[in-house]
Enzyme design. Structure first.
Site, PDB file in Angstrom:
ATOM      1  N   ASP A 100       0.830  -1.191   0.000  1.00 30.78           N
ATOM      2  CA  ASP A 100       0.000   0.000   0.000  1.00 30.78           C
ATOM      3  C   ASP A 100       0.870   1.248   0.000  1.00 30.78           C
ATOM      4  O   ASP A 100       1.489   1.584   1.009  1.00 30.78           O
ATOM      5  CB  ASP A 100      -0.893  -0.017   1.241  1.00 30.78           C
ATOM      6  CG  ASP A 100      -1.834   1.181   1.305  1.00 30.78           C
ATOM      7  OD1 ASP A 100      -1.793   2.027   0.395  1.00 30.78           O
ATOM      8  OD2 ASP A 100      -2.600   1.265   2.276  1.00 30.78           O
ATOM      9  N   ASP A 317      -0.811   7.661  -7.866  1.00 27.96           N
ATOM     10  CA  ASP A 317      -1.249   6.578  -6.989  1.00 27.96           C
ATOM     11  C   ASP A 317      -1.233   5.244  -7.719  1.00 27.96           C
ATOM     12  O   ASP A 317      -2.120   4.935  -8.496  1.00 27.96           O
ATOM     13  CB  ASP A 317      -2.666   6.870  -6.491  1.00 27.96           C
ATOM     14  CG  ASP A 317      -3.151   5.861  -5.470  1.00 27.96           C
ATOM     15  OD1 ASP A 317      -2.382   4.930  -5.137  1.00 27.96           O
ATOM     16  OD2 ASP A 317      -4.298   5.976  -5.017  1.00 27.96           O
TER      17      ASP A 317
END
Length: 497
Positions: A100, A317
């Protein structure tokens, strides 16, 4: 967050480089896997659903390079899940944790966890961490400096027993909570051509005692999440503060169906990399986007649309599958591409997306797109980096624009759709992000020095895994949630997503 997988999911073979020693210091290795289905049957609406849930989540110098072998593919229609194997405790136990890049905490299921799944449809052996069974484990007290840093980012709170605790809530309603623990993290060090598997470092991580919602689903279960954010609680920050790893990481993700790639703690060095400064004091990797051009023509978009503020901005991202444009930028972008190909492709609206039916090669008829950032850095996209094939109509290929209209109106997000087949460098020490187009099946130069000096060419290798090429057996409802690859903390500007 765990993910659910549609029928036909397999684990890919893993292609990776070895991080070679710089200036006599060792590099360290971990293994990163990715699961994915082997067909292009995923609808764009499902990809958007995956990203919607994913966006709802509340997001000293060293000469060592740590590399994470990458498996799988970042093709949005081969949607997958990045995870790596880590070893924690004494004696060490192995855990599968989801990568993540948006959150800051490494956490795994605790032996006392209520609701944590006991098996996984990913065909991996789930484990739980027992602090009482590790001779080197200790609970983190509220007076510990790293706990105090967590208070500032709302990652930590204090229990009645003066223990540092956490509670994370996810956008799909699931959540986890537990205690922070300090124990050993193990990794392989590489010196020249030799590998030493006995390296370790003491880090703080989460031991989850409760899980709810999608986190309890066994068909998409892993042992936890590995956060790569910028705050002190992240492993990259902890290792860099101990002089074990540089305060930078990089990835190069293959966009073909073979997949694989490279993820390193360190800087991938390439003469073609261009850099743009990070917007300071942001919880995500924000850049200042100035404008967008299509075929060299600047689109009629007010630059203020891309200004970073409490409710808007541009985020890089790698955990988002597609790409998203602020509302006021979306229509000019779609219209410019549509007008550019009007003589060569028939426009079709499919599943709410602007698509095109054509028998021609997309490389020949679709325009070049450029996102132009502060510092003079441009991210140039070919058609394969903004189009997705969505089946066919009457035997003619149907290509759809993968950029979606942002559901938060003012947020622009550059996800895997545009980041694949590029070196992307997150230089946290220098507060900048760089990128360059690259064949990610090839080796790369890696440096632990953020100025790029002393780089060494890495050597590709394969990592064997019991997961490789094994099919998964998901439930019939799996496809909706399988797109939640990585999870980010919820900053104020994503509160309404």
């Amino acid at each position: 967050m765990a993910a659910i997988f549609p029928a036909g999911v397999v684990i890919a073979a893993v292609l990776l480089p070895v991080a070679v020693v710089l200036c006599g210091f060792p590099a360290t290795t971990m293994t990163l896997e990715r699961a994915f289905p082997t067909n292009h049957g995923v609808q764009m609406s499902k990809l958007r659903a995956r990203d919607t849930i994913r966006h709802g989540r509340a997001l000293r110098s060293s000469d060592v390079v740590i590399d994470f072998p990458v498996g799988g593919t970042v093709n949005p229609y081969l949607v997958g899940l990045y995870f790596t194997r880590v070893q924690l405790g004494s004696p060490p136990r192995e855990f599968y944790v989801q990568l993540d890049t948006g959150s800051d905490v490494l956490w795994v299921s605790c032996s006392s966890c209520s609701g944590c799944p006991q098996s996984s449809g990913l065909k991996i052996q789930l484990n739980s961490f027992d602090p009482g069974s590790s001779s080197t484990a200790s609970f983190v007290s509220c007076s510990d400096q790293i706990c105090s840093s967590g208070f500032q980012t709302a990652d930590s709170s204090c229990s009645a027993q003066n223990q540092c605790i956490y509670k994370f809530q996810y956008g799909d309603g699931s959540g986890t909570s537990g205690n922070y623990v300090k124990d050993l993290l193990y990794f392989d060090t590489i010196v020249g051509e030799s590998v030493d598997a006995n390296s370790s470092a003491s880090i703080v991580f989460g031991c989850s005692t409760s899980a709810t919602g999608a986190l309890v689903k066994s068909d998409r279960a892993v042992d936890g999440i590995f956060g790569f954010g910028q705050q002190e609680m992240s492993v990259i920050s902890q290792l860099s503060s101990q002089g074990i790893a540089p305060k930078a990481f990089s990835h190069c993700l293959r966009g073909d169906d073979v997949g694989g790639g490279i993820l390193v703690l360190g800087e991938i060095v390439d003469p073609n990399i261009v850099y743009s400064p990070l917007v300071p004091s942001q919880p995500h990797y924000n850049l200042n986007l100035h404008n967008i051009t299509v075929n060299g023509q600047t689109l009629p978009i007010d630059p203020a649309v891309f200004t970073t503020s409490g409710s808007q901005g541009t985020i890089v991202d790698s955990g988002t599958t597609l790409a998203y444009l602020a509302t006021d930028a979306y229509d000019p972008f779609i219209n410019a591409i549509t007008n550019s190909v009007s003589q060569y492709a028939s426009p079709v609206v499919a599943d709410g997306n602007q698509c095109f039916s054509t028998t021609s090669s997309i490389a020949e008829i679709f325009p070049e797109v450029s996102f132009n950032f502060a510092g003079g850095a441009s991210m140039v996209l070919g058609p394969e980096e903004y189009l997705l094939q969505q089946g066919s109509v009457g035997g003619t290929a149907l290509w759809c624009i993968g950029f979606q209209k942002s559901q938060s109106n003012d947020i622009t997000i550059l996800g895997d759709l545009v980041l694949k087949d590029k070196i992307v460098v997150y230089d946290l020490a220098g507060q900048r992000i760089g990128w360059a187009n690259y064949d990610c099946s090839m080796s790369v130069n890696v440096s632990a020095n953020t100025n790029g000096s002393g780089s060494v060419n890495t050597k590709p290798r394969y990592v064997s895994s019991s997961l490789r090429n094994e099919p998964l057996k998901p439930t019939s409802t799996a496809i909706v949630m399988c797109f939640l690859i990585l999870i980010v903390k919820l900053p104020a500007f994503l509160a309404n997503i």
